[in-house]
Design a protein around this motif. Structure first.
Motif, short mmCIF file in Angstrom:
data_model
loop_
_atom_site.label_atom_id
_atom_site.label_comp_id
_atom_site.label_asym_id
_atom_site.label_seq_id
_atom_site.Cartn_x
_atom_site.Cartn_y
_atom_site.Cartn_z
N SER A 208 0.82 -1.22 0.00
CA SER A 208 0.00 0.00 0.00
C SER A 208 0.84 1.26 0.00
CB SER A 208 -0.92 0.00 1.23
OG SER A 208 -0.16 0.10 2.42
N LEU A 209 2.13 1.12 0.30
CA LEU A 209 3.04 2.27 0.28
C LEU A 209 3.73 2.42 -1.08
CD1 LEU A 209 4.71 4.52 1.72
CD2 LEU A 209 6.29 2.72 2.42
N ILE A 210 4.15 1.29 -1.68
CA ILE A 210 4.94 1.35 -2.91
C ILE A 210 4.11 1.86 -4.08
CG2 ILE A 210 6.09 -0.10 -4.62
CD1 ILE A 210 7.21 -1.76 -2.38
N ILE A 211 2.87 1.39 -4.21
CA ILE A 211 2.06 1.76 -5.37
C ILE A 211 1.83 3.27 -5.44
CG2 ILE A 211 -0.21 1.51 -6.44
CD1 ILE A 211 -0.22 -1.38 -5.49
N PRO A 212 1.32 3.92 -4.38
CA PRO A 212 1.16 5.39 -4.48
C PRO A 212 2.50 6.13 -4.60
CG PRO A 212 0.68 4.64 -2.26
CD PRO A 212 0.78 3.42 -3.10
N LEU A 213 3.58 5.53 -4.07
CA LEU A 213 4.89 6.17 -4.19
C LEU A 213 5.35 6.17 -5.64
CD1 LEU A 213 7.26 7.48 -2.69
CD2 LEU A 213 8.24 5.19 -2.42
N PHE A 214 5.17 5.05 -6.33
CA PHE A 214 5.51 4.99 -7.75
C PHE A 214 4.67 5.96 -8.57
CE2 PHE A 214 7.93 1.08 -7.06
CZ PHE A 214 8.91 1.20 -8.03
N VAL A 215 3.38 6.02 -8.27
CA VAL A 215 2.49 6.93 -8.99
C VAL A 215 2.93 8.37 -8.78
CG1 VAL A 215 0.14 7.82 -9.13
CG2 VAL A 215 0.53 5.36 -8.92
N SER A 216 3.27 8.71 -7.53
CA SER A 216 3.73 10.07 -7.23
C SER A 216 5.05 10.38 -7.93
CB SER A 216 3.89 10.23 -5.72
OG SER A 216 4.43 11.49 -5.39
N ALA A 217 5.99 9.40 -7.96
CA ALA A 217 7.28 9.63 -8.61
C ALA A 217 7.11 9.84 -10.11
CB ALA A 217 8.20 8.44 -8.35
N ILE A 218 6.22 9.08 -10.74
CA ILE A 218 5.97 9.24 -12.17
C ILE A 218 5.33 10.59 -12.46
CG2 ILE A 218 4.63 8.34 -14.13
CD1 ILE A 218 5.01 5.55 -12.94
N GLU A 219 4.40 11.00 -11.61
CA GLU A 219 3.77 12.32 -11.79
C GLU A 219 4.79 13.44 -11.64
OE1 GLU A 219 0.62 12.48 -8.98
OE2 GLU A 219 -0.76 11.26 -10.19
N ARG A 220 5.68 13.31 -10.67
CA ARG A 220 6.71 14.34 -10.48
C ARG A 220 7.66 14.40 -11.66
NH1 ARG A 220 7.53 16.70 -5.52
NH2 ARG A 220 6.22 15.94 -3.79
N SER A 221 8.04 13.23 -12.19
CA SER A 221 8.94 13.22 -13.34
C SER A 221 8.27 13.85 -14.57
CB SER A 221 9.37 11.79 -13.65
OG SER A 221 8.25 10.99 -13.99
N GLU A 222 6.97 13.59 -14.73
CA GLU A 222 6.25 14.20 -15.85
C GLU A 222 6.16 15.71 -15.69
OE1 GLU A 222 1.99 13.69 -18.25
OE2 GLU A 222 2.41 12.52 -16.44
N GLU A 223 5.89 16.17 -14.46
CA GLU A 223 5.84 17.62 -14.22
C GLU A 223 7.19 18.27 -14.48
OE1 GLU A 223 4.50 18.01 -10.25
OE2 GLU A 223 2.43 17.37 -10.66
N LEU A 224 8.26 17.59 -14.05
CA LEU A 224 9.60 18.13 -14.28
C LEU A 224 9.92 18.21 -15.77
CD1 LEU A 224 12.36 19.05 -13.20
CD2 LEU A 224 13.02 16.64 -13.06
N ALA A 225 9.56 17.17 -16.53
CA ALA A 225 9.80 17.18 -17.97
C ALA A 225 9.03 18.30 -18.65
CB ALA A 225 9.41 15.83 -18.57
N ASN A 226 7.77 18.49 -18.25
CA ASN A 226 6.97 19.57 -18.85
C ASN A 226 7.55 20.94 -18.50
OD1 ASN A 226 5.16 17.73 -19.94
ND2 ASN A 226 3.80 17.79 -18.15
N ALA A 227 8.03 21.11 -17.26
CA ALA A 227 8.61 22.38 -16.85
C ALA A 227 9.89 22.67 -17.65
CB ALA A 227 8.91 22.36 -15.36
N MET A 228 10.72 21.65 -17.87
CA MET A 228 11.96 21.84 -18.63
C MET A 228 11.66 22.16 -20.10
SD MET A 228 14.23 18.77 -16.93
CE MET A 228 15.75 19.14 -17.80
N GLU A 229 10.66 21.51 -20.67
CA GLU A 229 10.28 21.81 -22.05
C GLU A 229 9.69 23.21 -22.17
OE1 GLU A 229 7.66 18.83 -23.46
OE2 GLU A 229 9.20 17.25 -23.53
N ALA A 230 8.89 23.64 -21.17
CA ALA A 230 8.28 24.97 -21.20
C ALA A 230 9.34 26.06 -21.13
CB ALA A 230 7.29 25.12 -20.06
N ARG A 231 10.47 25.76 -20.53
CA ARG A 231 11.55 26.73 -20.43
C ARG A 231 12.56 26.60 -21.56
NH1 ARG A 231 9.48 25.73 -15.63
NH2 ARG A 231 9.52 27.29 -13.95
#
Length: 291
Positions: A208-231
């Motif tokens: 129950s800890l690993i699954i939401p952690l992976f989801v959160s890590a993937i969301e953060r990586s996607e946000e970071l990629a979008n922020a880098m592309e926007a800049r």
């Protein structure tokens, strides 16, 4: 877990912080090599490792690095320590000669405890060295230093900048993931998940800890990629740096110290491979007996 700060940059103005990041990366490599050079006699290995560890502790004190966070990192690795101890003690090894006691029909040797302790000591030194680098170097400076170090591979079309950026982001996200893990554990605990009692309950709680952690890590990586592309980030574009890295007298003095440590360990290693190794403890006892 929220108090862990391993891998997090600490903004202090110490002499270690002012050393060029390229120098610190080079020093870390030399120290890693010195740590993994193993001699024949136990006493010599332990004395050399103890001196290197003492040097690292002094550097951590100068850098104002928290020893509490380092200790908490080892507490969280208790399972690894016990697992390695069981492996070294219970699995027979033909090279073990110093018998300690019998555990039923199983013979326990002092050599097994020595090998386990030596591995643990190495692990402590590796974590201290890595913590000094990441706690005294800004993520972008670390990226620039890694890219500069791999610059000689650029004519071979080696993606030096991409790899340096990937390593830097990975180091940067270690404390972020720890904070996210602590937040998810608190949220799950408030919903009745038990992380402390029973092996079966712990396994279910980890799921129950690993699954939401992976989801959160993937969301953060996607946000970071979008922020880098926007800049307008382009890894293949020619880049300039706002802060130009320059070597200073602190780099020269630190280089002399690190080369002295590395040179001493390497010299003992070469002597050990070509000449009969001197047991330092026996040598000291013989000298005292002579007086």
């Amino acid at each position: 877990m929220s108090e862990l700060s391993f891998g997090r940059y600490s903004p202090y103005n110490t002499v270690v912080h002012r050393i060029d990041p390229r120098s610190k990366i080079f020093y870390m490599i030399l120290l890693f090599v010195a740590i993994f050079l193993q001699l024949t006699t136990w006493s010599t290995n332990l004395i050399i490792s103890g001196l290197i560890l003492l040097f690292l502790i002094v550097v951590m004190m100068i850098s104002r690095i928290s020893f509490r966070s380092l200790a908490k990192s080892f507490v969280s690795m208790w399972f690894l320590f016990i697992f390695l101890l069981v492996i070294y003690v219970l699995i027979p090894n033909q090279t073990y000669v110093h018998k300690a006691f019998n555990l039923g029909s199983l013979e326990i040797y002092y050599d097994a405890f020595y090998q386990w302790g030596y591995i643990m000591l190495r692990l402590v030194m590796i974590l201290c060295t890595t913590m000094i680098l990441t706690s005294t170097t800004k993520p972008m400076d670390l990226t620039n230093g890694l890219e500069w170090g791999m610059g000689f591979l650029k004519p071979l079309h080696f993606p030096a900048h991409e790899i340096a950026m990937t390593i830097s982001i990975a180091l940067r996200f270690i404390p972020t993931i720890l904070d996210e893990t602590n937040r998810i554990m608190k949220a799950q605990s408030s919903r009745g998940v038990d992380f402390t009692h029973g092996i079966i309950k712990r396994v279910r709680a980890i799921v129950s800890l690993i699954i939401p952690l992976f989801v959160s890590a993937i969301e953060r990586s996607e946000e970071l990629a979008n922020a880098m592309e926007a800049r307008g980030y382009d890894p293949k574009a020619k880049r300039t740096h706002f802060h130009v890295m320059r070597f200073s007298l602190a780099d020269l003095f630190s280089l002399i110290i690190i080369l002295a440590i590395f040179g001493g360990v390497l010299t003992l290693f070469i002597i050990d491979k070509n000449v009969q190794t001197v047991d330092i403890i026996k040598f000291l006892f013989n000298v005292e007996a002579g007086f």
